[in-house]
Design an enzyme around this catalytic site. Sequence first.
Site: not given
Ligand code: PDD
Length: 283
Positions: A32, A51, A99, A101, A145, A177, A201
């Site tokens: 996503y 990304r 369903r 895997h 992501k 993070e 990320l």
């Molecule tokens: N989250 N690290 C993680 C684990 C994240 O889920 C996000 C963003 C970031 C920051 O990434 P960016 O600057 O590209 O938004 C770092 C989004 C906003 C979310 O899951 O809602």
Amino acid sequence: MSVAYFNGKFVGSNDPVVPIDERGHQFGDGVYEVIRIYNNKPFMLEEHLDRLYMSAEAIALAFDQSRESFKEIIFQLIERSGLDNLDVYLQITRGLAPRNHLFPDAPVSISMTAKPFRSIPAEFRERGAKAILHPDERWMNCYIKSLNLLPNLLAKQEAHKAGCLEAILHRDGKLTEGTSSNVFVIKDSRIRTTPLSRHILAGITRMAVQRIAQAAAIPFEERHVAIEELYEADEVFITSTTSEVMPIVQVGEKLIGDGQPGQLTRLLQRHFQALTTAVTADA
Ligand code: PDD
């Protein structure tokens, strides 16, 4: 108004459109993006799409849809929402199949929603927010992501229970993070943040802040930050699409600096706001 899209159809954001055997629903088998739209224009859209494609490739998610087709849907959603400032959530999953895997031989599902900005109280951005420290219990591929966010949710909920906005995660004594953000510390006017690796990320807002720091000649170091360095920092902030540049003024019981957002964080907030205004201004 909030609007949505699912596999070729524009729908209401609460319409029940996702079948029960959809693999996003069954397995979280997908990727996503969250993209912010300022003044009708997506901010750093190409970087988000880069990304998205990287994440999809990393989980062997194959699809024919072009970048242009994603952009087309995003622009249609913006128009249909009638909003100027909104968040677009975009998700691609391995599609609809009984369903099992193993990967199905099925087309991917693409869904999106467009909703008004998720409001983080302005007071946090102005006075700073609190965070907790939490072990990073996620898998080894956090650069993807992925829809699988359970460890992030559990840690974020712990933060919430403690009256905090975010949980700052750590692995092997070093910061990785936040649960949905990147983390930065400032010491002696130098910004430090965890280097890009499989453990974090590559945030788009992180990239914007790095560019801002470089343009303003503020030292920006990508190197590991130990937990002690977090507590001893002059300033701490987190970044994400929805929280932008957010000062962190307390971690656990420990005040950061004097417990107020620091000067450099303020400067980055101003520059970030100027950037979003400039790149999304009417031509
Ligand atoms: N989250 N690290 C993680 C684990 C994240 O889920 C996000 C963003 C970031 C920051 O990434 P960016 O600057 O590209 O938004 C770092 C989004 C906003 C979310 O899951 O809602």
